[in-house]
Every structure is written in C-alpha cells, then in structure tokens.
Design a protein around this motif. Sequence first.
Motif, PDB file in Angstrom:
ATOM      1  N   ALA A  94       0.945  -1.216   0.149  1.00 41.16           N
ATOM      2  CA  ALA A  94       0.254  -0.133   0.128  1.00 41.16           C
ATOM      3  C   ALA A  94       0.764   1.094   0.064  1.00 41.16           C
ATOM      4  CB  ALA A  94      -1.142   0.129   1.334  1.00 41.16           C
ATOM      5  N   GLY A 146      -1.907   6.398   3.203  1.00 40.92           N
ATOM      6  CA  GLY A 146      -3.121   6.975   2.963  1.00 40.92           C
ATOM      7  C   GLY A 146      -4.112   6.041   2.603  1.00 40.92           C
ATOM      8  N   ASP A 147      -3.858   4.795   1.853  1.00 39.36           N
ATOM      9  CA  ASP A 147      -4.568   3.939   1.316  1.00 39.36           C
ATOM     10  C   ASP A 147      -5.478   3.465   2.456  1.00 39.36           C
ATOM     11  OD1 ASP A 147      -3.251   4.173  -1.162  1.00 39.36           O
ATOM     12  OD2 ASP A 147      -2.756   2.175  -1.220  1.00 39.36           O
ATOM     13  N   ARG A 148      -6.886   3.108   2.331  1.00 43.12           N
ATOM     14  CA  ARG A 148      -7.884   2.502   3.136  1.00 43.12           C
ATOM     15  C   ARG A 148      -7.659   1.042   3.087  1.00 43.12           C
ATOM     16  NH1 ARG A 148     -11.389   6.001   5.402  1.00 43.12           N
ATOM     17  NH2 ARG A 148     -11.493   8.205   4.316  1.00 43.12           N
ATOM     18  N   TYR A 187      -6.105   3.599   7.838  1.00 45.89           N
ATOM     19  CA  TYR A 187      -5.557   3.585   6.655  1.00 45.89           C
ATOM     20  C   TYR A 187      -4.007   3.075   6.861  1.00 45.89           C
ATOM     21  CZ  TYR A 187      -3.464   7.921   8.840  1.00 45.89           C
ATOM     22  OH  TYR A 187      -2.942   8.691   9.643  1.00 45.89           O
ATOM     23  N   SER A 230       6.062   0.737   1.023  1.00 45.55           N
ATOM     24  CA  SER A 230       5.962   1.317  -0.111  1.00 45.55           C
ATOM     25  C   SER A 230       7.054   0.997  -1.083  1.00 45.55           C
ATOM     26  CB  SER A 230       5.658   2.737  -0.127  1.00 45.55           C
ATOM     27  OG  SER A 230       4.507   2.946   0.474  1.00 45.55           O
ATOM     28  N   ARG A 246      -7.283   7.691  -5.901  1.00 50.18           N
ATOM     29  CA  ARG A 246      -8.025   7.723  -4.615  1.00 50.18           C
ATOM     30  C   ARG A 246      -7.758   6.583  -3.825  1.00 50.18           C
ATOM     31  NH1 ARG A 246     -13.424   7.002  -2.791  1.00 50.18           N
ATOM     32  NH2 ARG A 246     -13.994   5.963  -4.634  1.00 50.18           N
ATOM     33  N   SER A 247      -7.658   6.613  -2.639  1.00 52.92           N
ATOM     34  CA  SER A 247      -7.336   5.442  -1.624  1.00 52.92           C
ATOM     35  C   SER A 247      -8.475   4.559  -1.509  1.00 52.92           C
ATOM     36  CB  SER A 247      -6.882   6.178  -0.213  1.00 52.92           C
ATOM     37  OG  SER A 247      -6.768   5.063   0.811  1.00 52.92           O
ATOM     38  N   SER A 266      -9.740   0.217  -2.072  1.00 52.85           N
ATOM     39  CA  SER A 266      -9.412  -1.220  -1.920  1.00 52.85           C
ATOM     40  C   SER A 266      -9.822  -1.683  -3.383  1.00 52.85           C
ATOM     41  CB  SER A 266      -9.892  -2.000  -0.742  1.00 52.85           C
ATOM     42  OG  SER A 266     -11.545  -2.106  -0.862  1.00 52.85           O
ATOM     43  N   ARG A 305      -4.623  -0.151  -8.424  1.00 55.70           N
ATOM     44  CA  ARG A 305      -3.278  -0.335  -7.828  1.00 55.70           C
ATOM     45  C   ARG A 305      -2.459  -0.841  -8.689  1.00 55.70           C
ATOM     46  NH1 ARG A 305      -4.489  -2.903  -3.670  1.00 55.70           N
ATOM     47  NH2 ARG A 305      -4.329  -5.000  -4.325  1.00 55.70           N
ATOM     48  N   SER A 317      -1.621   9.028  -2.740  1.00 53.57           N
ATOM     49  CA  SER A 317      -3.042   8.732  -2.858  1.00 53.57           C
ATOM     50  C   SER A 317      -3.985   9.751  -1.868  1.00 53.57           C
ATOM     51  CB  SER A 317      -3.421   7.358  -2.072  1.00 53.57           C
ATOM     52  OG  SER A 317      -2.869   7.480  -0.677  1.00 53.57           O
ATOM     53  N   THR A 368      -7.999  10.675   0.009  1.00 50.80           N
ATOM     54  CA  THR A 368      -9.009  10.031   0.353  1.00 50.80           C
ATOM     55  C   THR A 368     -10.382  10.858  -0.141  1.00 50.80           C
ATOM     56  OG1 THR A 368      -9.112  11.443   2.461  1.00 50.80           O
ATOM     57  CG2 THR A 368      -8.139   9.266   2.774  1.00 50.80           C
TER      58      THR A 368
END
Length: 378
Positions: A20, A23-25, A65, A71, A107-108, A110, A115, A136, A138
């Motif tokens: 991820a 900031g990715d949820r 998040y 990363s 945008r964060s 899933s 991705r 990313s 939110t």
Amino acid sequence: MRSSSPPNLDQFLDQLAHEALPGDRLPTIRELMKRFGASQMLVQRAFQGLKDKGLIDSQVGRGTYFRGAGSRMPAAATVLGDTERAKASATGATASTSVKSVLLLRRSISIARGRVLVEGLQRRLADEGHRVLELSYTDPDHALTVLKGLPRFDACVVQSTFKAIPIALLAALRDKCDVLAVDGAALVGADVEAVGTEWGEPLAAAIALLVQQGHRRIAYASTSHPFLATQLGQRRFEYLQSTLPGVELQAITLGMLPHEDYTTRLVQQLLASAGSDGALPFTALVAWGIEDGALFQRLLAQAGIAVPAQLSVVLLGRTDLANEHADFFDVVGCSVADQVDALHHAITARWADAGTPYGVHLTPVVRRAGASVAPAAA
C-alpha cells in the motif's frame, strides 16, 4: 472457538500493508468477515496486529489507513511521503528536457485494478528514466490540500475510481502540470486525456457469446450509478433488447459500487428472482463490477446456484486480473496492460506534440476464456 485470526487473513492484510501507499484505506471489517469467514472480533484483532507493527493508523474523521511502510521505491522513480522531498525530486526531474516529472494521483480505495494500473504505469515511466511521484488521497479536499505544497509536473494521471472529479480539483491539477490524463472514460470535450472502456461493446460481445451457446434468457447486472461508460453500456443493452429476435434480456441494477457490498447483493438478487421451485428466470448472466471472482464463485455455490450447469456466467472486467477471473470465469472487457499502454501513449504523444487533439482513448475489447459458460440445456 478460534483464538487467533485465520492465517490467510493475516497473510492477506500483511501483503496489502507492504504494497500500500501512504493513506490507502483498509478493506472494511464486514468485507473481510465475509471473504475469510472470520468473526468481527478476529478481524479487529488482525487490525490491532497491524497497528502494533506500525503498518496502519487511525484518525477521527479519516478512518483506518495504511501508513505505507512497505511502499516501493523503484530505480529512477520517486515514491515520497513529504512535500520537501517531492519538491526536490520534481525540481531535479525538470533539469533535463529528456527526463520528465510525473504525478500519479489515485484515490485511496481497495480496488486491485487501480493499484495494479498505477504500479504498471510507474514501472513503465521509471524504466524510461522519468521521475514519478505516487500519492493517494481520501477525498477531493484532501487532494487539494496535498497539491498546494507540490511543485509543477510535466504530467499528471488522476484516478478517481467511481467518484466525480470536482471542477476545482481539475483546475488545480491543470495549474500543476502540463499534461493531465484521467484513468477512465469520464471526461469528453475537455483539455484532458481520458483513457477507459465503453462497456457497451464488451456487453454485446458477452451476450453474443451466450447466444451462440444457445441461451435465450439472459440477465445483465450493473450499477445504477450514472457513469458515462456504464450508461453507454446500458444504452447498448436497451438496443439489444429490441433487436435480438427470440432472446429475452433482463436487467438487474444495484445501487452500489464494486468496492461496496456489490457482490453479496447481486447474489441476493439472483436468489430473490428465483421461482417457488428455486429455478432462475434466466439461464445466463453477464455481470459488471465483480471485484473478487473467488468470493462471487463461493457465494453462488453457497446459494445453490451451480455454474455453469445451472447458470452460465460472463464477467465484464479485466482479463489479466486474477482477483477478478479467479481462474474460473469467462471475462470480456479490457486488460490493465492495454490501459497502461494507452495512458502512456496519451502522455508521451502530447509531450512530443502539444497540438495533438484531446480526446477519449478507448482500450481494445478482449476475452479471456474460462470455465463458467456451457451450452444451454434443452
């Protein structure tokens, strides 16, 4: 009673945490409970394990998040978490006319497709020696706040994933970059490059495949959200309804998006449409928006719907994403690799000639054969 999380749940979350971006949820607790058959307590315990490792964080109003500790930082690319390093990277990138600076703003959420696409485009640009910054966000307000502290870029690719891109955000991005491209066939008639899929053509190809197999009662499932690409698909569906002799086409609409409770609700609607004898009113289904093919296959089996013996299924999606086809479903749509190629071409073509007309670039329609389609029973 189990006292620890299922190993596959822990492995899944650990892999997400190390892939991820900051900031990715996280996937929702409800989604993970259904996917892994775990209780709410066990999912929360798995979340706490990630938090103890420093891989996730929570903030009031923002939710839970990933911190992005794992990363990726590929050669010649820049994946940074603070404004000063981003400024230094972008400034260095513009020192040479042959090296460009590119912002990948997504945008964060899933959704695996987003991705994978961003990672593929990043590798492509980095291999050519360009400097790439991945960020990313939110929501649009978050994106605008982040952009204020960044320098100019030679190009930006924005990925909104089912959400509208406000005019204010587009204006801010145009001020920050020379070339702006959107992942998705969402904008027409603007000075923005748009790359995506018009789902009418894959839908027609999927229905033609099923008709060739003898199916005459076919359902089409899609979202009721009015996106340009899916609206064009709906118009094609209505046209086919009136022009295919001897074929009955039925629409199933869901008021949600693929990353929400879409798959579960679709199976529930299939069950609700069955007659008193349990028989479905159609022998085949074309389904848009299935993000987790393995989950869909399992839910259908649990509902007593045998695929393809009782119901042939064709998914509209990405043919090169294993999470969608699950090595089982027939898929008609596009490939992420083709979308990466199209975005890369749109950006580099405009770098080469700023006078190139803006427009929507539609990816080729391709098919991946699976095991979910069979001839209709007599």
